[in-house]
Write a protein that holds these residues in place. Structure first.
Motif, PDB file in Angstrom:
ATOM      1  N   PRO A 129       2.423  -4.605  -1.607  1.00 34.76           N
ATOM      2  CA  PRO A 129       2.773  -3.179  -1.660  1.00 34.76           C
ATOM      3  C   PRO A 129       2.432  -2.441  -0.359  1.00 34.76           C
ATOM      4  O   PRO A 129       3.169  -1.543   0.059  1.00 34.76           O
ATOM      5  CB  PRO A 129       1.948  -2.650  -2.840  1.00 34.76           C
ATOM      6  N   THR A 130       1.362  -2.852   0.295  1.00 33.02           N
ATOM      7  CA  THR A 130       0.996  -2.218   1.567  1.00 33.02           C
ATOM      8  C   THR A 130       2.055  -2.480   2.625  1.00 33.02           C
ATOM      9  O   THR A 130       2.452  -1.567   3.364  1.00 33.02           O
ATOM     10  CB  THR A 130      -0.383  -2.717   2.042  1.00 33.02           C
ATOM     11  N   ALA A 131       2.530  -3.730   2.725  1.00 32.84           N
ATOM     12  CA  ALA A 131       3.585  -4.055   3.682  1.00 32.84           C
ATOM     13  C   ALA A 131       4.856  -3.260   3.374  1.00 32.84           C
ATOM     14  O   ALA A 131       5.512  -2.762   4.291  1.00 32.84           O
ATOM     15  CB  ALA A 131       3.883  -5.552   3.685  1.00 32.84           C
ATOM     16  N   TYR A 132       5.174  -3.149   2.097  1.00 32.79           N
ATOM     17  CA  TYR A 132       6.354  -2.368   1.722  1.00 32.79           C
ATOM     18  C   TYR A 132       6.212  -0.935   2.225  1.00 32.79           C
ATOM     19  O   TYR A 132       7.138  -0.403   2.854  1.00 32.79           O
ATOM     20  CB  TYR A 132       6.530  -2.384   0.193  1.00 32.79           C
ATOM     21  N   ASP A 133       5.053  -0.328   1.996  1.00 29.29           N
ATOM     22  CA  ASP A 133       4.840   1.041   2.444  1.00 29.29           C
ATOM     23  C   ASP A 133       4.883   1.140   3.970  1.00 29.29           C
ATOM     24  O   ASP A 133       5.454   2.091   4.517  1.00 29.29           O
ATOM     25  CB  ASP A 133       3.495   1.572   1.936  1.00 29.29           C
ATOM     26  N   GLU A 134       4.289   0.181   4.645  1.00 28.01           N
ATOM     27  CA  GLU A 134       4.239   0.200   6.115  1.00 28.01           C
ATOM     28  C   GLU A 134       5.622  -0.010   6.734  1.00 28.01           C
ATOM     29  O   GLU A 134       5.961   0.617   7.734  1.00 28.01           O
ATOM     30  CB  GLU A 134       3.314  -0.913   6.637  1.00 28.01           C
ATOM     31  N   LEU A 135       6.413  -0.916   6.153  1.00 32.68           N
ATOM     32  CA  LEU A 135       7.641  -1.361   6.804  1.00 32.68           C
ATOM     33  C   LEU A 135       8.918  -0.754   6.231  1.00 32.68           C
ATOM     34  O   LEU A 135       9.915  -0.653   6.944  1.00 32.68           O
ATOM     35  CB  LEU A 135       7.722  -2.889   6.747  1.00 32.68           C
ATOM     36  N   LEU A 136       8.907  -0.390   4.975  1.00 32.42           N
ATOM     37  CA  LEU A 136      10.116   0.160   4.345  1.00 32.42           C
ATOM     38  C   LEU A 136       9.911   1.531   3.719  1.00 32.42           C
ATOM     39  O   LEU A 136      10.879   2.214   3.441  1.00 32.42           O
ATOM     40  CB  LEU A 136      10.641  -0.793   3.243  1.00 32.42           C
ATOM     41  N   GLY A 137       8.662   1.877   3.455  1.00 38.25           N
ATOM     42  CA  GLY A 137       8.368   3.109   2.715  1.00 38.25           C
ATOM     43  C   GLY A 137       8.641   4.375   3.432  1.00 38.25           C
ATOM     44  O   GLY A 137       9.103   4.652   4.405  1.00 38.25           O
TER      45      GLY A 137
END
Length: 137
Positions: A129-137
């Motif tokens: 979820p952190t990567a999602y927020d960092e990269l797509l969020g």
């Protein structure tokens, strides 16, 4: 008596340090790093990002990120990943894979491949979820 939590998911996967990351941080050209280490998720992610930032066609970015994604899957499997489970952003060596996955999602969306965008963006969210927020969020 010890009890096993049957509802617990698989443990997080932690990839080994990718020496290409240090080369790239040192200023090496992504194409040169890919040639020296074609299995490196960091090298493919950097190559795809460089192409995107230089205005390359979305299909080119898609191709580079797809190669990195597939090389990442090979590496994940060699390190105990069974096709699902966390691949935490907080473990820096995982970031090459996570960046490739995000770039694949974004470039799929850019070329109109909506099912691939949906699958990859959900895979990224499920992995980290952190990567999602960092990269797509």
């Amino acid at each position: 008596m010890n009890h096993i939590d049957l509802m617990a998911g698989p443990p997080p996967t932690h990839l080994p340090v990718d020496p290409s990351a240090a080369e790239l941080e040192g200023g090496a050209a992504p194409a040169d790093v890919v040639r020296r280490n074609p299995a490196s998720p960091f090298a493919w992610a950097a190559f795809a990002e460089q192409a995107r930032d230089a205005g390359a066609d979305d299909v080119t970015v898609y191709a580079y990120s797809r190669v990195g994604y597939h090389r990442s899957l090979d590496m994940l499997r060699r390190n105990g990943w069974k096709g699902h489970g966390p691949v935490p952003w907080e473990h820096e060596p995982n970031r090459g894979f996570l960046r490739c996955l995000a770039l694949l999602a974004l470039s799929a969306r850019a070329i109109g491949e909506t099912p691939e965008w949906d699958r990859c963006s959900e895979f990224l969210r499920d992995s980290s979820p952190t990567a999602y927020d960092e990269l797509l969020g």
